[in-house]
Scaffold this motif. Sequence first.
Motif, PDB file in Angstrom:
ATOM      1  N   SER A 110      20.317  69.801  47.491  1.00  0.00           N
ATOM      2  CA  SER A 110      21.131  70.948  47.893  1.00  0.00           C
ATOM      3  C   SER A 110      21.409  71.579  46.606  1.00  0.00           C
ATOM      4  N   ARG A 113      24.214  74.739  46.404  1.00  0.00           N
ATOM      5  CA  ARG A 113      25.513  74.413  46.796  1.00  0.00           C
ATOM      6  C   ARG A 113      26.215  74.233  45.318  1.00  0.00           C
ATOM      7  N   ALA A 179      24.922  69.253  52.233  1.00  0.00           N
ATOM      8  CA  ALA A 179      25.153  69.487  51.117  1.00  0.00           C
ATOM      9  C   ALA A 179      26.458  68.809  50.599  1.00  0.00           C
ATOM     10  N   SER A 209      22.826  76.847  51.982  1.00  0.00           N
ATOM     11  CA  SER A 209      22.538  75.667  52.593  1.00  0.00           C
ATOM     12  C   SER A 209      21.112  74.928  52.554  1.00  0.00           C
ATOM     13  N   ASP A 211      17.893  73.098  51.860  1.00  0.00           N
ATOM     14  CA  ASP A 211      18.033  71.560  51.848  1.00  0.00           C
ATOM     15  C   ASP A 211      16.420  71.438  51.409  1.00  0.00           C
TER      16      ASP A 211
END
Length: 230
Positions: A110, A113, A179, A209, A211
């Motif tokens: 992540s 983040r 995250a 967000s 991923d």
Amino acid sequence: MNIVAIIPARGGSKGLKRKNVLPLNGKPLIAYSIEAALNLGDVSRVIVSTDDEEIAEIAKQWGAEVPFLRPEYLASDTATTIDVLKHTIHFLKENEDFETDHVLLLQPTSPLRTEQHAREALDLYLNAGCPVVSVSLADTHPFLMRVKKEDYLIPFMELPDHKATRRQDLPEVYELNGAIYLTDYHHLMIENAIYTDKVIPYVMDKRSSVDIDDEIDFKLAEVLLIDGAV
């Protein structure tokens, strides 16, 4: 009060090989999570749990601790995140007499983040007194999903109000974005869980967000970082 940031980074990854060390906008993927954790003043230690020598070396270069190489039984596809976290806590206690009160779990996949996200989630956790997990609005509402039964499509979930057919009329639903997870010693070591009956969501936007599971995700993150979108 000791808050330990743990970043799990297994060497084997099927969706995108060696993803944790792949260069993303000038630095290895795992570096984004290490930097986010290191910039939090409340965190006592930032530890990368890995079975891979290259990941370990890169993690150290970016300022994380790698006090051990993860044992083989925790490096397989069947190893759970809970097992990895518990192993880290056990290691710190048994080998360094270090007590872990709280755990901040940051997945290296992540990269969007940021430190600010981690800071806000941590503040929420410290004030709430219960686990916190990061979420984002679900892309597809479960009331709009269908399953196949005897060649026909039927609702996955029945609408609470059959008149609510537009998405904007449906209740908001969230999905874990992977995250940020914040929990305590009791949940991990006694309950064998990150959270049980009570957990508070930390809501993140869809863009932050992302991923990374495969090459498409990686390219998307790269574009967003280059564009300065986060």
